[in-house]
Structure formats: C-alpha cells, structure tokens
Design a protein around this motif. Structure first.
Motif, short mmCIF file in Angstrom:
data_model
loop_
_atom_site.label_atom_id
_atom_site.label_comp_id
_atom_site.label_asym_id
_atom_site.label_seq_id
_atom_site.Cartn_x
_atom_site.Cartn_y
_atom_site.Cartn_z
N ILE A 1 0.49 -0.98 -0.10
CA ILE A 1 0.18 -0.37 0.16
C ILE A 1 0.90 1.19 0.43
O ILE A 1 1.93 1.07 -0.11
N ASP B 1 -2.52 6.51 -0.18
CA ASP B 1 -3.78 5.23 -0.57
C ASP B 1 -4.08 5.20 0.96
O ASP B 1 -4.91 5.30 1.57
N ILE C 1 -7.39 5.37 3.62
CA ILE C 1 -6.98 4.91 4.78
C ILE C 1 -8.00 5.37 6.19
O ILE C 1 -8.24 4.49 6.73
N PHE D 1 -9.89 -2.77 9.70
CA PHE D 1 -9.71 -1.87 8.50
C PHE D 1 -8.41 -1.47 7.46
O PHE D 1 -9.06 -2.82 6.59
N ALA D 2 -7.53 -1.68 8.21
CA ALA D 2 -6.29 -1.50 7.22
C ALA D 2 -5.75 -2.79 6.96
O ALA D 2 -5.59 -3.18 6.01
N MET E 1 -7.58 -4.13 4.37
CA MET E 1 -7.27 -3.49 2.80
C MET E 1 -5.81 -3.87 2.36
O MET E 1 -6.48 -4.28 0.92
N LEU F 1 -7.15 -6.97 1.03
CA LEU F 1 -8.21 -6.87 -0.41
C LEU F 1 -7.07 -6.45 -1.52
O LEU F 1 -7.26 -7.53 -3.02
N LYS F 2 -6.20 -5.75 -1.38
CA LYS F 2 -5.06 -5.60 -2.40
C LYS F 2 -4.42 -7.03 -2.50
O LYS F 2 -4.51 -7.41 -4.13
N TYR G 1 -9.83 -3.82 -4.55
CA TYR G 1 -9.54 -2.63 -3.84
C TYR G 1 -9.71 -1.52 -4.79
O TYR G 1 -9.63 -0.36 -3.96
N LYS H 1 -12.83 0.53 -4.67
CA LYS H 1 -13.08 0.98 -3.07
C LYS H 1 -11.93 2.05 -3.10
O LYS H 1 -12.66 2.92 -2.07
N MET H 2 -10.94 1.75 -2.89
CA MET H 2 -10.45 3.34 -3.12
C MET H 2 -10.94 4.50 -3.87
O MET H 2 -10.74 5.70 -3.25
#
Length: 139
Positions: A39, A43, A47, A56-57, A60, A63-64, A71, A74-75
């Motif tokens: 990340i 980004d 986040i 949450f981080a 993410m 997800l990436k 991802y 969402k971003m």
C-alpha cells in the motif's frame, strides 16, 4: 524500495519505511521485521481517513493482495468520499476572493442609512465584512 507502508510482524503497527535501516521496528523496540503491505503512502492516508481501525487497514491490505480490481474500486470510492468531506469543510471556511487565503479577520462596519420606508425613520444597517491578513483586501 519506494514509499510503501510496512507492518511490524511482531507488534502489528503500521509505519512508513523509506530505507533499508528501517526494516526493523526500532521505533517501538519490539524487534519485529517490517512486512511490505504493498500500500502506498497516499492510499494508506486515505484508508486512515476512512477508519483508524487496524482491522480495517488489515482488510484493505488483504483485499489488495487478493482482488486488485475490487481494491481499486474501493479506493476510488474512498477518494471521492474524502474529497467531498474536504470540499464541505473548505466550503464552510471563507476565503479571500483576491488571494484565496483563509487567514481572515471578521470585522463589522456600521453605516447610517436613511430609510425611505413608510415613516422615513433613520435606521442603522450593519454590514459584516472580512479583512484578509495576507493581502489586506477587505470585502
């Protein structure tokens, strides 16, 4: 190496790693190895504006790794949300029409105006204005 956010394998804290010397989490003295999250700083900043929760981080980051298309979708949504919040905050803050500065002083000036209303009474009209501390413009 690049400006990628890393996560400590031992304490789980996120941090920015810019050089090889930062591969050990010396800041927390836990001795953990810094793991590349993939990340970017930009980004990760977005986040964090959405949620400061590490779970949450973590989601993410996962997800990436697992679904780059989702991802990126969402971003994109998060960027839009952060930009809208920023515009709303800026919209509530007056800016100098000359230089764009928000370094303003609110001043009130009172001027007497003769009213031509029914009774012709002398009235006072209060006009609120701003003074820009950066360029001196008043409006």
């Amino acid at each position: 190496m690049g400006n990628i956010v890393k996560k400590c394998s031992k304490c789980g804290k996120y941090c920015a790693v810019c050089s090889e010397n930062d591969l050990i989490d010396n800041r927390n003295n836990c001795g953990g190895t810094m793991i590349d999250t993939g990340i970017s700083f930009e980004d990760f900043g977005i986040i964090r504006k959405i949620s400061s929760d590490n779970a949450f981080a973590d989601a993410m980051v996962e997800l990436k790794k697992n679904d780059i298309i989702e991802y990126n979708l969402k971003m994109s949504q998060f960027r839009t949300q952060v930009n809208q919040q920023k515009q709303q905050q800026e919209g509530n803050t007056p800016k100098c029409p000359t230089c764009g500065s928000t370094n303003l002083k609110k001043i009130s000036t009172t001027s007497k105006v003769t009213s031509v209303a029914m009774f012709g009474l002398l009235s006072q009209k209060v006009k609120k204005t701003y003074h820009c501390n950066s360029c001196g413009y008043e409006w």
